[in-house]
Design a protein around this motif. Structure first.
Motif, PDB file in Angstrom:
ATOM      1  N   SER A   1       7.910  57.133  65.255  1.00  0.00           N
ATOM      2  CA  SER A   1       8.088  56.412  66.508  1.00  0.00           C
ATOM      3  C   SER A   1       8.513  57.391  67.598  1.00  0.00           C
ATOM      4  O   SER A   1       8.921  58.517  67.305  1.00  0.00           O
ATOM      5  CB  SER A   1       9.160  55.315  66.342  1.00  0.00           C
ATOM      6  OG  SER A   1      10.413  55.888  66.008  1.00  0.00           O
TER       7      SER A   1
ATOM      8  N   GLY B   1      12.673  50.346  72.682  1.00  0.00           N
ATOM      9  CA  GLY B   1      12.145  50.172  71.336  1.00  0.00           C
ATOM     10  C   GLY B   1      13.196  49.968  70.281  1.00  0.00           C
ATOM     11  O   GLY B   1      12.960  50.176  69.103  1.00  0.00           O
TER      12      GLY B   1
ATOM     13  N   GLY C   1       4.093  54.188  68.850  1.00  0.00           N
ATOM     14  CA  GLY C   1       5.203  53.972  67.930  1.00  0.00           C
ATOM     15  C   GLY C   1       5.721  52.561  67.902  1.00  0.00           C
ATOM     16  O   GLY C   1       6.694  52.280  67.213  1.00  0.00           O
TER      17      GLY C   1
END
Length: 249
Positions: free
Chosen positions: A78, A58, A15
């Motif tokens: 993701s 992330g 992702g």
């Protein structure tokens, strides 16, 4: 712990943001990692607050609506990572007689669709540790570019859980009822919280940013009716710093 970190890494790799210029062979891989602190309810439904770590992976804020440098346009998939803190009688006298709940890590996927400044999203995660239920959230966010350094997002979302998740945090078993004096209660599946959030990012440099978040949540449905709940309002404040890592290949 090593097993959990390995699972997170395995889910995260597919992702990560990948960009390609079709006029050139170069590609880049980029992701955010960061750490901060959260002031929020001691446990779901608590009437008191405590400070806990805020792990940022992330750019997603551990499962919340993403705060990446640039919101992805079109369809995106993701990883979604969440955590739940432990709960026991030390968090409040109202929990005396109830079984303790260990901390949990939640791993899953997040699906989003961006169209200009608006992004709709939904996530689903499975718990490991304190609960083994299924939870997630869905909603929409609107991006406001204040300046080259400052970006704001307004977010409206709902949080849901299956029966196992909701009953873990909001249910009262018969033995717990006898020990605590609370009435027996079984929480079913469904939406357990609705929330409005204001998020902000301040770019200190090209790769380092400050993140802030103010969230107003309200328990609904079976969660709001639970005898465990001391306060239906579940507000929190977060502050953290992230570092963007980019790799060309």
């Amino acid at each position: 712990m090593k097993t959990v970190l390995a699972l997170v890494a395995t889910l995260a790799l597919p992702g990560l943001a990948v960009a390609q210029d079709f006029g050139a062979p170069a590609r880049s891989l980029a992701f955010d990692l960061g750490l901060g602190a959260e002031l929020g309810p001691s446990y779901p439904g608590s009437g008191t607050d405590r400070v806990t770590p805020w792990i940022i992976i992330g750019g997603t804020g551990s499962g919340t609506a993403g705060m990446g440098n640039v919101d992805q346009q079109g369809l995106g998939i993701s990883p979604s990572v969440g955590t739940k803190g432990k709960r026991d009688f030390t968090d409040g006298d109202e929990l005396i007689g109830l079984d303790g709940i260990d901390g949990a890590v939640e791993l899953g996927l997040r699906l989003s669709y961006g169209l200009g400044p608006v992004t709709g999203y939904g996530s689903v995660r499975r718990g490991f540790g304190g609960h083994e239920g299924v939870t997630g959230n869905f909603g929409a966010k609107y991006r406001i570019n204040v300046s080259d350094r400052v970006t704001l997002w307004t977010v409206a979302e709902a949080v849901y859980g299956n029966a196992e998740f909701n009953d873990t945090y909001f249910g009262v078993t018969a033995p717990e009822s006898r020990a605590s004096g609370l009435p027996p209660y079984e929480a079913g599946s469904g939406i357990n919280e609705a929330a409005l959030t204001l998020q902000a990012r301040y770019a200190l440099s090209e790769n380092v940013s400050l993140l802030g978040e103010v969230r107003y949540g309200r328990l609904v449905g079976d969660a709001a009716d639970s005898p465990v709940v001391q306060d239906e309002t579940q507000s929190s404040v977060r502050l953290g710093v992230t570092r963007r890592f980019s790799f060309g290949f």
